[in-house]
Design an enzyme around this catalytic site. Structure first.
Site, PDB file in Angstrom:
ATOM      1  CG  ASP A  23      -0.295  -0.427   2.504  1.00 44.95           C
ATOM      2  OD1 ASP A  23       0.948  -0.442   2.567  1.00 44.95           O
ATOM      3  OD2 ASP A  23      -1.013  -0.733   3.467  1.00 44.95           O
ATOM      4  CG  ASP A  72      -9.008  -0.513  11.455  1.00 41.31           C
ATOM      5  OD1 ASP A  72      -8.106  -1.300  11.081  1.00 41.31           O
ATOM      6  OD2 ASP A  72      -9.336   0.500  10.797  1.00 41.31           O
ATOM      7  CG  HIS A  92      -5.974  -1.733   8.470  1.00 44.61           C
ATOM      8  ND1 HIS A  92      -6.043  -0.497   9.067  1.00 44.61           N
ATOM      9  CD2 HIS A  92      -4.646  -2.017   8.397  1.00 44.61           C
ATOM     10  CE1 HIS A  92      -4.820  -0.067   9.333  1.00 44.61           C
ATOM     11  NE2 HIS A  92      -3.955  -0.962   8.945  1.00 44.61           N
TER      12      HIS A  92
HETATM   13  C1  GLP Z   1      -0.327   0.381   8.474  1.00 44.34           C
HETATM   14  C2  GLP Z   1      -0.073  -0.446   7.235  1.00 44.34           C
HETATM   15  C3  GLP Z   1      -0.470  -1.878   7.436  1.00 44.34           C
HETATM   16  C4  GLP Z   1       0.099  -2.394   8.748  1.00 44.34           C
HETATM   17  C5  GLP Z   1      -0.434  -1.575   9.881  1.00 44.34           C
HETATM   18  C6  GLP Z   1       0.001  -2.082  11.235  1.00 44.34           C
HETATM   19  O1  GLP Z   1      -1.623   0.785   8.601  1.00 44.34           O
HETATM   20  N1  GLP Z   1      -0.749   0.047   6.087  1.00 44.34           N
HETATM   21  O2  GLP Z   1      -0.001  -2.667   6.355  1.00 44.34           O
HETATM   22  O3  GLP Z   1      -0.244  -3.730   8.911  1.00 44.34           O
HETATM   23  O4  GLP Z   1       0.059  -0.265   9.671  1.00 44.34           O
HETATM   24  O5  GLP Z   1       1.220  -1.534  11.591  1.00 44.34           O
HETATM   25  P1  GLP Z   1       2.069  -1.906  12.857  1.00 44.34           P
HETATM   26  O6  GLP Z   1       2.729  -3.199  12.518  1.00 44.34           O
HETATM   27  O7  GLP Z   1       3.063  -0.786  12.971  1.00 44.34           O
HETATM   28  O8  GLP Z   1       1.155  -1.989  14.004  1.00 44.34           O
END
Ligand code: GLP
Length: 257
Positions: A67, A136, A138
């Site tokens: 992304d 959330d 995602h």
């Molecule tokens: C962002 C990215 C996701 C990732 C999420 C969680 O939102 N777009 O791909 O999984 O962060 O990040 P973290 O691992 O820092 O909690």
């Protein structure tokens, strides 16, 4: 879902790196899916270590990131293209032209997303895809309430995601982009082996919904229940709300295949 609960962060990174290396070495021109966020960083460090030890080369690997923020300055250190370069691809022998990221600055976002998706499909999907999870639920930037068969597309970020990511933008919510382009759930599901890494209590509810909740766009990560070859690697805190935790531990400890 194979669920591995491991409290030692370096062991978690090693387990994920083992899978990545195994899948990459099994193909002549492998395709690796990469995620940003903090959770995969120890995995990248471990892969860099193995590269430096000459256990793996990425010279013949094509990478696709999940992304990107829409409208972010390409020079911004938090542009996901820069994040992935600094965290991983720029530290090993990837050919720069083989590292692909969705274009969040394209004039025609829909057309750019469609091209990105076609490029992944043309190579048969990723052989292994590293994934994190948002609080959330995602994955990539597929927020709750989207399509569970989506392909790469633009998306609006939830307030929760923007608040979580404000730490990368001087803790100023107003600096966090409001929109993104993201591989769709349908795109991610074409990966031969998704490997989701996560830790901390902050993710416990999302992990429970992903593993034990209904398969629903309300928790986009729950769609991974429909994948026959997914590995989830988490710590005790992230696993703390799982009802069948003891069984998952038993199943992995007694794995005979
Ligand atoms: C962002 C990215 C996701 C990732 C999420 C969680 O939102 N777009 O791909 O999984 O962060 O990040 P973290 O691992 O820092 O909690």
């Amino acid at each position: 879902m194979e669920i591995i609960i491991e409290n030692d962060a370096s062991k978690r990174a090693s387990l994920a790196a083992d899978i990545v290396v195994r899948e990459l070495l099994s193909k002549e021109n492998p395709v690796l899916g990469l995620a940003t966020g903090s959770s995969p960083l120890p995995v990248y460090d471990e892969l860099v270590r193995r590269y430096e030890n000459k256990e793996i080369s990425f010279a013949n690997v094509t990478a696709f990131t999940l992304d990107e923020y829409v409208g972010i300055d390409p020079e911004h250190p938090e542009s996901y293209r820069n994040v992935i370069h600094n965290a991983f691809t720029g530290r090993v022998d990837f050919k720069p032209e083989n590292v692909n990221c969705p274009d969040g600055n394209a004039k025609d976002l829909l057309a750019a997303c469609a091209r990105y998706d076609q490029a992944i499909a043309a190579l048969g999907g990723t052989d292994v895809q590293i994934i994190g999870i948002g609080s959330d639920g995602h994955i990539a930037f597929n927020e709750p309430g989207g399509s569970i068969i989506s392909r790469t597309h633009p998306e609006a970020l939830t307030l929760e995601t923007r608040q979580d990511n404000a730490r990368f933008f001087d803790n100023k919510l107003e600096l966090v982009p409001t929109h993104c382009v993201t591989q769709g759930i349908g795109t991610i599901m074409t990966s031969a082996h998704p490997v989701l890494v996560s830790s901390t209590k902050h993710k416990a509810k999302a992990i429970r919904d992903m593993c034990e909740g209904p398969v629903s766009a309300t928790c986009p990560a729950s769609i991974l229940q429909m994948h026959p070859n997914v590995t989830i690697i988490i710590d005790e805190d992230a696993a703390s709300l799982l009802e069948r935790k003891d069984y998952y531990i038993h199943r992995y400890a007694t794995k005979i295949w």
